[in-house]
Enzyme design. Structure first.
Site, PDB file in Angstrom:
ATOM      1  N   GLY A 279      -0.393 -54.038  30.441  1.00 24.75           N
ATOM      2  CA  GLY A 279      -0.394 -54.927  29.275  1.00 24.75           C
ATOM      3  C   GLY A 279      -1.679 -55.718  29.228  1.00 24.75           C
ATOM      4  O   GLY A 279      -2.062 -56.312  30.239  1.00 24.75           O
TER       5      GLY A 279
ATOM      6  N   CYS B 189       4.882 -54.119  30.249  1.00 30.03           N
ATOM      7  CA  CYS B 189       4.444 -55.378  30.849  1.00 30.03           C
ATOM      8  C   CYS B 189       4.399 -55.181  32.357  1.00 30.03           C
ATOM      9  O   CYS B 189       4.998 -54.258  32.889  1.00 30.03           O
ATOM     10  CB  CYS B 189       5.449 -56.491  30.564  1.00 30.03           C
ATOM     11  SG  CYS B 189       5.590 -56.903  28.820  1.00 30.03           S
TER      12      CYS B 189
ATOM     13  N   ASN C 296       9.884 -57.519  32.273  1.00 28.46           N
ATOM     14  CA  ASN C 296       9.351 -56.221  31.858  1.00 28.46           C
ATOM     15  C   ASN C 296      10.547 -55.409  31.364  1.00 28.46           C
ATOM     16  O   ASN C 296      11.487 -55.176  32.103  1.00 28.46           O
ATOM     17  CB  ASN C 296       8.679 -55.551  33.054  1.00 28.46           C
ATOM     18  CG  ASN C 296       8.280 -54.094  32.792  1.00 28.46           C
ATOM     19  OD1 ASN C 296       8.167 -53.312  33.708  1.00 28.46           O
ATOM     20  ND2 ASN C 296       8.078 -53.729  31.545  1.00 28.46           N
ATOM     21  N   GLY C 297      10.481 -54.981  30.117  1.00 31.98           N
ATOM     22  CA  GLY C 297      11.577 -54.207  29.544  1.00 31.98           C
ATOM     23  C   GLY C 297      11.894 -54.686  28.142  1.00 31.98           C
ATOM     24  O   GLY C 297      11.119 -55.436  27.544  1.00 31.98           O
TER      25      GLY C 297
ATOM     26  N   TYR D 189       2.945 -41.100  32.786  1.00 30.79           N
ATOM     27  CA  TYR D 189       1.786 -41.776  32.217  1.00 30.79           C
ATOM     28  C   TYR D 189       1.594 -43.243  32.626  1.00 30.79           C
ATOM     29  O   TYR D 189       0.500 -43.631  33.004  1.00 30.79           O
ATOM     30  CB  TYR D 189       1.863 -41.678  30.684  1.00 30.79           C
ATOM     31  CG  TYR D 189       0.849 -42.512  29.935  1.00 30.79           C
ATOM     32  CD1 TYR D 189      -0.526 -42.275  30.083  1.00 30.79           C
ATOM     33  CD2 TYR D 189       1.244 -43.549  29.099  1.00 30.79           C
ATOM     34  CE1 TYR D 189      -1.457 -43.040  29.401  1.00 30.79           C
ATOM     35  CE2 TYR D 189       0.303 -44.320  28.416  1.00 30.79           C
ATOM     36  CZ  TYR D 189      -1.040 -44.070  28.571  1.00 30.79           C
ATOM     37  OH  TYR D 189      -1.967 -44.817  27.919  1.00 30.79           O
TER      38      TYR D 189
END
Ligand code: SF4
Length: 475
Positions: free
Chosen positions: A37, A11, A111-112, A258
């Protein structure tokens, strides 16, 4: 349509404090973070008194029309773009989550992935909490609301001490913005500043998952939110507290391999530097006699530049990516072999015919896509295909906010490198070593990484639900 056999991004979050067009800055920030996302996005703004929100499924540019943004006026804003790693892909789970609590209105964007969310949720439900979503983030909201601490920052700190796993959070009350990272600092979160607006001095504070969001809105990178830190930005200025005792830093090394954009600075290090160095390390570890270095676009490009520079073998764009592939497509009734991959990637015959090719990619997850790409390159006349992967074999799933298949589906967890080479049909296959990966990403230079998907050694206690529960009862 998923034709890329990749780990999925998690995210992206953004927050803006004190700007007359906060909602537009949040929108632009989300646009820059779209790669993190693509399922849903949301913005919550504040005019100082109340919160206004809009969330929808889809891409940022499609969701936030001028009309929608005009209804999100305020000087504070939070934004979130989501790919679901916990909870279903549905509007219900889109973020930021907004609640009215005994401490006032709060918005949270995360985020996580919390590793103890099910356990905490079960306990809260037994105590009478009613959950609106099945996203792990809502657990944090309930913990804040139920905290016995008197002030909102103290209630947040109290809540954050009760959750485990990965969280980079931005939160908002009507007049304050908050930013926090878990004690191990799994996911990135940077702080920036805008100090001039139309030639006038201003003091806008912004937060974002990656610094590429700052570039678009003209903000300067100041520093990262530190692992275990809670930053509060309000009318009185910026305050910071460490809500947790220090844990060993375990920042996600895959952000450098990435996920993050190469034009971002993540964990205080330029992603471009790491990614190019990954290619150089590979060239030193696994050299091969060849005529061209070809990246799998876009993810393999920067590492391929490094490989070519170190090896002296020319870099060529031997695969062209079609960026305009939608989620659905009509396949001809006489089925075309490898149609999905061909739709997205096309080999350049004039560059590949009769050549010995070093093909660079950043990962092999299930192996199915790599097999098709190798076939495409051979089909275009390449004499040899030597695959080089810019990280070690991926043998374990991630529990910290990255969507990975289960161990059963990870090809490297079940086959040797030689068996994978044979499966994908390459003349040779080599992965970067773990030491090479860490060196390339600057481990030890004030950063220490999580590399659990390559080692199976997790920095926190993990219960692998996939291993112990049948699919029917998993969330
Ligand atoms: Fe990143 Fe892998 Fe660790 Fe997950 S397990 S946080 S993807 S390094």
């Amino acid at each position: 349509m998923q034709i890329n056999d990749k780990f999925r991004d998690e995210c992206g979050v953004v927050a803006v404090f004190a700007h007359p067009e906060a909602e537009k800055l949040a929108y632009l920030g989300l646009h820059a973070l779209q790669h993190r996302g693509q399922e849903s996005a949301g913005i919550v703004s504040s005019d100082g008194l109340s919160l206004h929100q809009h969330k929808a499924m889809g891409l940022v540019a499609d969701i936030f029309t001028p009309d929608v943004l005009s209804r999100l006026r305020g000087t504070l804003a939070l934004g979130h773009t989501r790919y679901s790693t916990a909870g279903d892909s549905a509007l219900l789970n889109a973020q930021p989550i907004v609640v009215q609590s005994n401490k006032g209105a709060i918005a949270v964007a995360h985020n996580g992935n919390l590793t103890n969310a099910l356990e905490v949720r079960g306990r809260l439900e037994r105590q009478g909490s009613i959950f609106q979503t099945n996203s792990d983030t809502e657990v944090i909201v309930h913990l804040i609301a139920l905290s016995k601490e008197q002030t909102l920052p103290e209630a947040m700190a109290d809540a954050l001490r009760r959750v485990e796993g990965a969280f980079s959070l931005v939160m908002m009350s009507p007049d304050r913005v908050f930013a926090a990272r878990d004690p191990r600092g799994f996911r990135p979160l940077a702080m920036g500043r805008i100090s001039a607006l139309d030639g006038q001095k201003c003091d806008t504070v912004v937060f974002a998952s990656e610094t590429c969001a700052f570039d678009l809105i003209g903000a300067e990178y100041v520093r990262d939110v530190k692992p275990g830190e809670l930053v509060v930005v309000g009318p009185e200025g910026i305050a910071s507290q460490f809500y947790s005792t220090v844990a060993p830093q375990s920042s996600c090394i895959f952000e450098h391999v990435y996920f993050s954009r190469p034009d971002s600075t993540v964990f205080g290090r330029a992603v471009q530097t790491s990614r190019e160095e990954l290619g150089r390390e590979m060239a030193r570890e696994s050299p091969v006699e060849a005529d061209v270095v070809v990246p799998v676009p876009d993810s393999g490009v920067t590492a391929a530049v490094g490989y070519a520079a170190e090896s002296g073998i020319p870099f060529r764009f031997g695969l062209i990516r079609n960026h305009y592939v939608g989620r659905t497509f009509i396949e001809p009734s006489q089925s075309v072999r490898d149609f999905g991959v061909k739709l997205k990637l096309n080999p350049v015959r004039s560059l590949l015919e009769g050549k010995r090719v070093v093909l660079i990619d950043d990962s092999i997850v299930r192996g199915t896509t790599s097999r098709k790409i190798v076939r495409l390159i051979r089909g275009a006349g390449a004499k040899e295909v030597h695959m080089r992967i810019s990280c070690p074999p991926t043998i374990s799933p991630c529990f910290y906010g990255v969507d990975t298949p289960s161990k059963k589906q990870l090809i490297a967890a079940n086959k040797s490198v030689e068996q994978i080479r044979e499966y994908i049909g390459a003349d040779s296959l080599a992965y970067l070593s773990l030491d090479g990966l860490k060196r390339a990403c600057g481990e030890g230079l004030q950063i220490s990484y999580c590399s659990a998907c390559y080692t199976g050694k997790y920095p926190t206690e993990i219960i692998d639900v996939e291993e112990i529960l049948p699919a029917s009862v998993r969330r």
